[in-house]
Design an enzyme around this catalytic site. Structure first.
Site, short mmCIF file in Angstrom:
data_model
loop_
_atom_site.label_atom_id
_atom_site.label_comp_id
_atom_site.label_asym_id
_atom_site.label_seq_id
_atom_site.Cartn_x
_atom_site.Cartn_y
_atom_site.Cartn_z
N HIS A 124 14.72 4.05 -55.93
CA HIS A 124 15.47 2.89 -55.44
C HIS A 124 16.72 2.68 -56.29
O HIS A 124 16.97 3.42 -57.24
CB HIS A 124 14.56 1.66 -55.42
N ASP A 134 11.35 4.20 -62.02
CA ASP A 134 11.69 4.26 -60.59
C ASP A 134 13.06 4.93 -60.47
O ASP A 134 14.10 4.31 -60.74
CB ASP A 134 11.73 2.85 -60.01
N SER A 169 12.25 1.55 -47.37
CA SER A 169 12.63 0.65 -48.46
C SER A 169 14.05 0.88 -48.96
O SER A 169 14.68 -0.03 -49.50
CB SER A 169 11.65 0.78 -49.63
#
Length: 445
Positions: A427, A424, A184
């Site tokens: 990312h 998060d 990702s």
């Protein structure tokens, strides 16, 4: 005269000879047909093709030395698990090649520098103007009001990074396939590249064709594509479904990139990454030659080294020398604020500025992994260019989505009352840090 003699002899052939000849001819044709059918059977594949649908794993297959192994998917299980035997792939015994291109020279190291606030040249695109933006990375859309994370420019010491030029980049890509392969984090870099480039292509001349696990952005005018292939472990694994891959038991084929290589082998420019998925506990190894689904178990670092060796073997033996191949080093995490702010108990939540200590190195970047990657990729010589994004990204504790992204699962009141608990910090917001990774890619193309 010879032809006349032959015709004369044929007139006196006994009938039995003619029938015998017909029998021999029929036998030859039958055998040839049988051989042709064997060569067309996928079970006799020579390894250059990949079969998407293999005989069900519940059937007992006959033992064939050249049989294509069953495809791993999220339903694959190990019949039993044993300790790692120490088995290595072919590449592990190869001799090192010449020093590879690192994007460095005695004069300048593009990966050593500092972040400079620049709200004149940055951001390179507007988040809301990119129709391909991911809700996982669209931080402003999901409530982040401080936009300072968009205005930082990477400044190497003693030299300058080549300035981004969208038209020049498209010329580099004309008639080519640029493919990002990995997890990702690499998908985020792919989305960044699409957003950096899509604005100059008329809406009716561009398209996005999802074909999981391969997603393709096409630009007709340049006859070019920018693609992303989901392959978080590089080798084949039971986590290769781009949506349903959260599994309690991770199983991989440590000696096979065949499934993914059949997709990436035709690209002209390849950008690989892998890292975070190896930091989630032990990995089960299911070798391609194992027919009884007996798995071996190995720690994440050891399993990653086996996967890297299988990938490096493909680069060394199969990759077209004209291909441009890049490997992106680990993307750091910022899970513990005590590492840059001693005494604190938070993470990247509510961080608004980069770290200015150039010696900073957090636990989100594993040095043994870096050294292993250095060793394996070093054997490939000039075949691979390393984009060392780790240190420069370490400074950007402010660049993560934190709570400002779409979460696929509903958050409870307890989580919502403690934002750091669901932030998060892995990312990256876009526009943001991955844009600089792509500027580096542009520089070395």
């Amino acid at each position: 005269m010879m032809v006349q003699r032959w015709n004369k002899k044929r007139a006196h052939f006994p009938l039995i000879v003619f029938l015998f000849g017909l029998f021999i001819l029929s036998s030859i044709l039958y055998n040839e047909l049988s051989i042709r059918q064997i060569h067309q059977n996928p079970d006799h594949d020579d390894g250059h093709r990949y079969q998407d649908s293999i005989t069900s794993t519940t059937m007992k297959l006959p033992s064939r030395p050249n049989r294509v192994p069953e495809v791993l998917d999220r339903f694959t299980t190990c019949n039993s698990t044993v300790k790692y035997s120490g088995r290595k792939g072919w590449w592990a015994d190869s001799k090192p090649g010449p020093d590879r291109r690192r994007g460095t020279s005695e004069r300048c190291d593009m990966f050593s520098g500092k972040w400079v606030f620049d709200n004149t040249s940055y951001p390179l695109y507007n988040e809301s103007h990119c129709p391909y933006m991911s809700d996982q990375l669209a931080c402003h859309k999901h409530g982040r009001s401080d936009l300072g994370y968009q205005y930082w420019r990477w400044q190497p010491h003693y030299c300058n990074l080549k300035r981004w030029n969208v038209n020049e980049m498209w010329e580099k890509l004309r008639g080519k396939r640029l493919m990002f392969v990995g997890d990702s984090l690499n998908r985020g870099q792919w989305i960044s590249m699409v957003c950096l480039l899509q604005s100059v292509i008329p809406a009716d001349k561009r398209s996005m064709s999802p074909n999981a696990p391969l997603t393709i952005f096409r630009a007709e005018e340049y006859n070019a594509t920018i693609e992303f292939l989901w392959a978080p472990l590089l080798v084949e694994s039971n986590s290769d479904d781009p949506v349903n891959h959260r599994l309690d038991e991770r199983i991989m084929r440590p000696d096979s990139v065949l499934k993914h290589a059949s997709q990436w082998e035709h690209a002209d420019i390849l950008v690989f990454n892998t890292y975070l998925w190896w930091r989630q506990g032990p990995v089960k190894l299911l070798w391609s030659t194992e027919e009884n689904r007996v798995c071996e178990e190995l720690d994440g670092l050891g399993a990653m080294e086996l996967a890297m060796e299988a990938w490096a073997n493909w680069v060394a033996t199969k990759a077209n020398p004209l291909k441009k191949i890049f490997f992106v080093t680990m993307s750091p995490t910022h899970l513990w604020s005590r590492e840059w702010k001693p005494g604190s108990e938070g993470n990247c939540y509510d961080e608004k500025t980069p770290i200015d200590d150039e010696s900073y190195w957090g636990s989100g970047s594993d040095l043994p992994t870096m050294h292993m990657v250095e060793k394996v990729v070093g054997r490939l010589g000039s075949k691979v260019t390393v984009l060392n994004i780790t240190q420069l990204s370490e400074y950007r504790k402010d660049g993560h989505p934190s709570i400002y992204r779409k979460f696929w699962e509903a958050l409870g009141p307890k989580q919502l009352s403690n934002p750091a608990s669901y932030s998060d910090c892995i990312h990256w917001c876009l526009p943001g840090v991955p844009d600089v990774w792509n500027e580096l890619l542009f520089h070395f193309l």
